[in-house]
Design a protein around this motif. Sequence first.
Motif, PDB file in Angstrom:
ATOM      1  N   THR A  38       0.837  -1.208   0.000  1.00  0.00           N
ATOM      2  CA  THR A  38       0.000   0.000   0.000  1.00  0.00           C
ATOM      3  C   THR A  38       0.870   1.256   0.000  1.00  0.00           C
ATOM      4  OG1 THR A  38      -1.774  -1.155   1.139  1.00  0.00           O
ATOM      5  CG2 THR A  38      -1.791   1.249   1.270  1.00  0.00           C
ATOM      6  N   MET A  39       1.939   1.250   0.776  1.00  0.00           N
ATOM      7  CA  MET A  39       2.840   2.409   0.835  1.00  0.00           C
ATOM      8  C   MET A  39       3.488   2.665  -0.525  1.00  0.00           C
ATOM      9  SD  MET A  39       4.580   1.782   4.570  1.00  0.00           S
ATOM     10  CE  MET A  39       5.386   3.377   4.751  1.00  0.00           C
ATOM     11  N   ILE A  40       3.806   1.606  -1.249  1.00  0.00           N
ATOM     12  CA  ILE A  40       4.376   1.765  -2.593  1.00  0.00           C
ATOM     13  C   ILE A  40       3.312   2.318  -3.529  1.00  0.00           C
ATOM     14  CG2 ILE A  40       5.319   0.512  -4.582  1.00  0.00           C
ATOM     15  CD1 ILE A  40       6.661  -1.368  -2.419  1.00  0.00           C
ATOM     16  N   ARG A  41       2.119   1.753  -3.472  1.00  0.00           N
ATOM     17  CA  ARG A  41       1.019   2.217  -4.331  1.00  0.00           C
ATOM     18  C   ARG A  41       0.684   3.683  -4.065  1.00  0.00           C
ATOM     19  NH1 ARG A  41      -3.920  -0.255  -2.466  1.00  0.00           N
ATOM     20  NH2 ARG A  41      -4.037   1.651  -1.266  1.00  0.00           N
ATOM     21  N   ASP A  42       0.744   4.083  -2.793  1.00  0.00           N
ATOM     22  CA  ASP A  42       0.399   5.456  -2.407  1.00  0.00           C
ATOM     23  C   ASP A  42       1.589   6.415  -2.483  1.00  0.00           C
ATOM     24  OD1 ASP A  42      -2.154   4.502  -1.948  1.00  0.00           O
ATOM     25  OD2 ASP A  42      -1.955   4.466   0.240  1.00  0.00           O
TER      26      ASP A  42
END
Length: 128
Positions: A38-42
Amino acid sequence: MSSEPTLAEADLAALVPEWIDWAEAARRLEVTVAKVRTMIRDHELAAAVPVAGKGQQIPAEFIQHDGLVAAPVKGLPGLLTMMHDNGYDDREIIAWLYLDQDFPGRGIDALVENRGTEVKRRAQAMAF
C-alpha cells in the motif's frame, strides 16, 4: 545526440548500494507486507527491479530510523507523489535520487540529511 543513459535505462543495481525486499521493509517498519504494498502504491515508498529476475525491491536508505520509530525518509512521500504526477515512474525516480545532482551529492543524501527543500525544488523544475 547524447550517449548518457536515460533515467529509465540507469543501472539501479550499480547506483543503489543496498536493496531490501518487501518482507524486510515490513520488518524494519514494523508493518505487514500488505502495508508495504500500500505504501508503494500510495507513493510513500518506491520499488523497482534492480536485477532481472529478483523481483521488486526497495532502496534500504528509503527507510530511516529516528530513535525507536522507523518510517520513510522525511520528504520522500511528497517527492514521490510530485514526480509521479509529472510522469516519472519509480525506476526513474530512484535513479534520479541516486545520481549525483550537485546538491551537493545525491538527492537521497540530501533527503536523509534533512536537506530536502533543494531536492524538491529541482524535481519541480524537471516538470518544465
